[in-house]
Design a protein around this motif. Sequence first.
Motif, PDB file in Angstrom:
ATOM      1  N   MET A 161       0.856  -1.124  -0.032  1.00 28.21           N
ATOM      2  CA  MET A 161       0.051  -0.040   0.154  1.00 28.21           C
ATOM      3  C   MET A 161       0.814   1.385  -0.106  1.00 28.21           C
ATOM      4  N   LEU A 162       0.284   2.319  -0.282  1.00 33.49           N
ATOM      5  CA  LEU A 162       0.817   3.695  -0.285  1.00 33.49           C
ATOM      6  C   LEU A 162       0.319   4.440   0.423  1.00 33.49           C
ATOM      7  N   ILE A 163       0.864   5.520   1.195  1.00 31.01           N
ATOM      8  CA  ILE A 163       0.448   6.439   1.993  1.00 31.01           C
ATOM      9  C   ILE A 163       0.431   7.893   0.925  1.00 31.01           C
ATOM     10  N   VAL A 164      -0.641   8.472   0.688  1.00 26.12           N
ATOM     11  CA  VAL A 164      -0.737   9.583  -0.363  1.00 26.12           C
ATOM     12  C   VAL A 164      -1.337  10.864   0.273  1.00 26.12           C
ATOM     13  N   GLU A 165      -0.770  11.975   0.067  1.00 24.89           N
ATOM     14  CA  GLU A 165      -1.339  13.237   0.440  1.00 24.89           C
ATOM     15  C   GLU A 165      -2.023  13.662  -0.876  1.00 24.89           C
ATOM     16  N   ILE A 166      -3.281  14.092  -0.642  1.00 23.42           N
ATOM     17  CA  ILE A 166      -4.131  14.527  -1.549  1.00 23.42           C
ATOM     18  C   ILE A 166      -4.861  15.682  -1.261  1.00 23.42           C
TER      19      ILE A 166
ATOM     20  N   GLY B  78      -6.096  15.479   4.507  1.00 25.07           N
ATOM     21  CA  GLY B  78      -5.521  15.551   3.350  1.00 25.07           C
ATOM     22  C   GLY B  78      -4.666  14.174   2.857  1.00 25.07           C
ATOM     23  N   THR B  79      -4.583  13.107   3.953  1.00 24.56           N
ATOM     24  CA  THR B  79      -3.921  11.989   3.841  1.00 24.56           C
ATOM     25  C   THR B  79      -4.881  10.606   3.640  1.00 24.56           C
ATOM     26  N   PHE B  80      -4.199  10.061   2.580  1.00 24.98           N
ATOM     27  CA  PHE B  80      -5.175   8.778   2.399  1.00 24.98           C
ATOM     28  C   PHE B  80      -4.057   7.447   2.274  1.00 24.98           C
ATOM     29  N   TRP B  81      -4.864   6.411   2.328  1.00 23.99           N
ATOM     30  CA  TRP B  81      -4.321   4.823   2.311  1.00 23.99           C
ATOM     31  C   TRP B  81      -4.682   4.375   0.996  1.00 23.99           C
ATOM     32  N   PHE B  82      -3.825   4.098   0.136  1.00 21.16           N
ATOM     33  CA  PHE B  82      -4.195   3.507  -1.119  1.00 21.16           C
ATOM     34  C   PHE B  82      -3.635   1.967  -1.386  1.00 21.16           C
ATOM     35  N   GLY B  83      -4.537   1.134  -1.802  1.00 18.39           N
ATOM     36  CA  GLY B  83      -4.130  -0.212  -1.754  1.00 18.39           C
ATOM     37  C   GLY B  83      -5.460  -1.208  -2.094  1.00 18.39           C
ATOM     38  N   SER B  84      -5.232  -2.321  -2.188  1.00 16.33           N
ATOM     39  CA  SER B  84      -3.987  -3.048  -2.064  1.00 16.33           C
ATOM     40  C   SER B  84      -3.765  -4.002  -2.988  1.00 16.33           C
TER      41      SER B  84
ATOM     42  N   PHE C 131       4.675  -2.967  -7.582  1.00 15.47           N
ATOM     43  CA  PHE C 131       3.783  -2.461  -7.071  1.00 15.47           C
ATOM     44  C   PHE C 131       3.479  -0.830  -7.165  1.00 15.47           C
ATOM     45  N   TYR C 132       4.631  -0.306  -6.937  1.00 14.81           N
ATOM     46  CA  TYR C 132       5.041   1.302  -6.698  1.00 14.81           C
ATOM     47  C   TYR C 132       4.594   1.756  -8.062  1.00 14.81           C
ATOM     48  N   ASP C 133       4.853   1.167  -9.269  1.00 19.28           N
ATOM     49  CA  ASP C 133       4.919   1.694 -10.545  1.00 19.28           C
ATOM     50  C   ASP C 133       3.475   1.357 -11.047  1.00 19.28           C
ATOM     51  N   GLN C 134       2.753   0.336 -10.631  1.00 20.86           N
ATOM     52  CA  GLN C 134       1.359   0.015 -10.957  1.00 20.86           C
ATOM     53  C   GLN C 134       0.580   0.863 -10.329  1.00 20.86           C
ATOM     54  N   ALA C 135       0.811   1.187  -8.901  1.00 22.83           N
ATOM     55  CA  ALA C 135      -0.294   1.998  -8.124  1.00 22.83           C
ATOM     56  C   ALA C 135      -0.063   3.410  -8.547  1.00 22.83           C
ATOM     57  N   GLU C 136       1.259   3.945  -8.812  1.00 19.82           N
ATOM     58  CA  GLU C 136       1.331   5.331  -9.291  1.00 19.82           C
ATOM     59  C   GLU C 136       0.707   5.635 -10.712  1.00 19.82           C
ATOM     60  N   ARG C 137       0.866   4.459 -11.674  1.00 24.00           N
ATOM     61  CA  ARG C 137       0.042   4.537 -12.839  1.00 24.00           C
ATOM     62  C   ARG C 137      -1.408   4.896 -12.825  1.00 24.00           C
ATOM     63  N   HIS C 138      -1.931   3.871 -11.807  1.00 29.31           N
ATOM     64  CA  HIS C 138      -3.174   3.909 -11.538  1.00 29.31           C
ATOM     65  C   HIS C 138      -3.738   5.320 -10.849  1.00 29.31           C
ATOM     66  N   LEU C 139      -3.095   5.934 -10.075  1.00 29.46           N
ATOM     67  CA  LEU C 139      -3.222   7.216  -9.437  1.00 29.46           C
ATOM     68  C   LEU C 139      -3.289   8.104 -10.513  1.00 29.46           C
TER      69      LEU C 139
ATOM     70  N   TYR D 205      -1.315  15.047  -6.347  1.00 29.30           N
ATOM     71  CA  TYR D 205      -1.104  14.234  -5.102  1.00 29.30           C
ATOM     72  C   TYR D 205       0.453  14.043  -5.032  1.00 29.30           C
ATOM     73  N   LYS D 206       0.703  13.449  -3.670  1.00 29.62           N
ATOM     74  CA  LYS D 206       2.178  13.387  -3.549  1.00 29.62           C
ATOM     75  C   LYS D 206       2.258  11.801  -2.787  1.00 29.62           C
ATOM     76  N   ILE D 207       3.134  10.958  -3.111  1.00 29.36           N
ATOM     77  CA  ILE D 207       3.055   9.774  -2.516  1.00 29.36           C
ATOM     78  C   ILE D 207       4.221   9.873  -1.565  1.00 29.36           C
ATOM     79  N   VAL D 208       4.013   9.732  -0.246  1.00 25.40           N
ATOM     80  CA  VAL D 208       4.670   9.806   1.038  1.00 25.40           C
ATOM     81  C   VAL D 208       5.394   8.643   1.757  1.00 25.40           C
ATOM     82  N   ASP D 209       4.767   7.444   1.285  1.00 25.66           N
ATOM     83  CA  ASP D 209       5.313   6.190   1.945  1.00 25.66           C
ATOM     84  C   ASP D 209       4.754   5.206   1.210  1.00 25.66           C
ATOM     85  N   HIS D 210       5.426   3.866   1.362  1.00 23.30           N
ATOM     86  CA  HIS D 210       5.133   2.672   0.615  1.00 23.30           C
ATOM     87  C   HIS D 210       5.458   1.432   1.533  1.00 23.30           C
TER      88      HIS D 210
END
Length: 300
Positions: A161-166, A188-194, A209-217, A225-230
Amino acid sequence: MAEEMLSFAWKAYNEIGYELNTSCISQKNLIDFFPNPHQRHVFMERVVQRTPSGEETDEYLHSYPEQNKFNPFFNYELGCGEIRHCYIAHLENLLPAWRQQLKNNDQLLEEDFEVAQLIIHEDAVEYKNIKAQKIIFCDGLSSFENRFFNLLPFAPNKGEMLIVEIPGLPDHHIYKKGFVLAPLEGMGTFWFGSNYQWKFDNAEPTKEFYDQAERHLKAWLKISYKIVDHKAGLRPATLERRPFVGLHPVHPTIGILNGMGTKGCSLAPFFAKQLADHIIYNCPITPEADVKRFSKILAR
Ligand SMILES: Cc1cc2nc3c(=O)[nH]c(=O)nc-3n(C[C@H](O)[C@H](O)[C@H](O)COP(=O)(O)OP(=O)(O)OC[C@H]3O[C@@H](n4cnc5c(N)ncnc54)[C@H](O)[C@@H]3O)c2cc1C
């Protein structure tokens, strides 16, 4: 058992939140953006359901009339529906607060438990300088290697999963389009997964996963948005997708609460209470979850 589980979980998380003076659960409806026409069709077919007494209801699945409401934030060409009665368990609040309370009460040893040092007597257990009537293993993946329970049909499953600031995305809903975006407490922070991986070499986050999730977002969100954790974790899942709850059939001084797989947050409160009631009052455990169903295997 969804209705029973969810209302139990709602009450239990609120009670523990009250005791710990923190927010442990919130209720949010889920906006399901249909990823393809088939999913849209399946959702719409299920909007009207029958209650056990035969009445029609759309209490859980709702065709969302304000179809354009989320246009400023998301790309969704096939519309959306609403799933009601969803909850977010705020483990990010619950776990540290509970740990602190246990420490304050001198009820927690923060060290690795070494199962090899456990001595089993007929009516008691002994571990280092501690004697007790019973020991309950709630140790997730470690039970796979625990000599008492390693024959149970565990089937661990990896998820990332990613933590994303949106900034600007309303936090009054959970959003889903294949992946889920769930608001965390704090602006403004969201859990994105999984994802669900049955084959893996380790429990580390992967670039795939990171690349796939980023493409999806990128394709889904219209706002920045900004991905802050994985992160990655292993779910203590089981082959027949049922938990393991109860006392060891050969060593009744040893218990287990495990195997909750993808649904630990919703199932754990209910089955923890069942296990406690079983130990104290000899109340029955739901047969599908009772570890007794593996008596033959555990007797080997
Ligand atoms: C990416 C991802 C997404 C998920 N999403 C959801 C979801 O949306 N909803 C849901 O309900 N569930 C979800 N889950 C599943 C949920 O996290 C698990 O079902 C739940 O955590 C299982 O709880 P547990 O207490 O049995 O095990 P764990 O959470 O694994 O806890 C076991 C604990 O025991 C400790 N431990 C183990 N061995 C030892 C030892 N020898 N000595 C001392 N301590 C030890 C570990 O450190 C750990 O703290 C998700 C899981 C993942 C990985």
